[in-house]
Scaffold this motif. Structure first.
Motif: not given
Length: 290
Positions: A131-138, A154-164, A189-199
């Motif tokens: 089941e996929l959840s929409p993007w939101r901060p932790q 940085e949106a998931f500061p407590n999570y373990r991370m591995t390069p994909l 341009a693609v501006i997702g939820a919560g973003a101010a501009r396209d990266p």
């Protein structure tokens, strides 16, 4: 309310009770417990006091269990099995497991890994579901997430991370190859939820450049659909263009501006470090892109 001290020092005694009642012989019980016969006799005395019953009595030259001891056998064995299971590492058999894996995977990554990942689940773990959840901060995500794939660690500061994997942006188009200044074409341009501009526009601005934006959409997949129609171009991740765009006639060219590669990370909650099912899922994702 359960007394938290009621079992303090008692589990070892219950293990000894299980062995003594099974052996019905103090010498044999001592050998199995690694205790001397006097020590086993003292242990039996403590058990008799705890259960207010002789438990073992000598009959015709040998020890026999009392009715109270016989009644203790089954519940005592069950209790010790449960206690042992608490210390046993949980296993995960994908062939028989029935589990829901919950993840946050952006569409640009899902386009790359999801078909293979779902095929593996169907074959190796048919009783499991993704089941996929929409993007939101932790802080706004459900607490039972299994993994997150993102560039925004940085949106998931407590999570373990591995390069994909690493990726870079390309200019996606259909029809004739674009000519002239690529930034002057009609861009999506693609501006997702919560973003101010396209990266993309952020790193173009850092180089003193800008592009002509004809339309803004919230998802990369929608941008790709507009590119397929042939009226627009879009700056999209190269892996996504290869996975989804190529079968639809979408091609790409490299951008004329320098860029840093995007690093995608696979992340998981620290409490699931040793969770066998979570480890298995992470291994499947990593093996797909390796």
């Amino acid at each position: 309310m359960r007394d938290p001290h009621i079992l303090r020092g008692k589990l070892d005694l219950l293990v000894a009770a299980d062995v003594i009642l099974e052996c019905e012989n103090l010498t044999l019980a001592g050998e199995r417990l690694g205790l001397s016969q006097p020590a086993v006799s003292r242990t039996l005395g403590r058990l008799r006091e705890a259960f207010d019953d002789p438990l073992l009595v000598r009959v015709a030259g040998r020890m026999r269990t009392t009715p109270r001891a016989e009644a203790l056998r089954a519940p005592l064995a069950a209790l010790l099995r449960q206690a042992q299971d608490l210390y046993a590492q949980a296993s995960f058999d994908p062939a028989t497991a029935t589990r829901v894996f919950r993840a946050v995977i952006p569409d640009v990554v899902a386009a790359v890994i999801l078909p293979d990942l779902l095929a593996r689940l169907a074959m190796a773990a048919p009783g499991c579901r993704l089941e996929l959840s929409p993007w939101r901060p932790q802080s706004e995500q459900p607490r039972d997430l299994d993994l997150v794939i993102t560039t925004e660690v940085e949106a998931f500061p407590n999570y373990r991370m591995t390069p994909l994997y690493q990726d870079h942006d390309v200019l996606a188009f259909s029809g004739e190859a674009p000519s002239g200044d690529l930034l002057d074409l009609k861009h999506v341009a693609v501006i997702g939820a919560g973003a101010a501009r396209d990266p993309v526009d952020r790193w173009l601005a850092e180089q003193g450049r800008a592009r002509r934006i004809a339309v803004v959409v919230p998802h990369y997949l929608l941008a790709l659909q507009l590119v397929v129609r042939g009226d627009h171009v879009a700056v999209l991740p190269s892996r996504m263009v290869g996975a989804l765009g190529a079968p639809l006639g979408v091609r790409c060219v490299e951008l004329p501006t320098p860029q840093e590669p995007d690093q995608q990370w696979i992340m998981h909650p620290p409490q699931l470090d040793a969770d066998a099912g979570n480890v298995w899922l992470r291994e499947q994702v990593l093996s797909i892109v390796c």
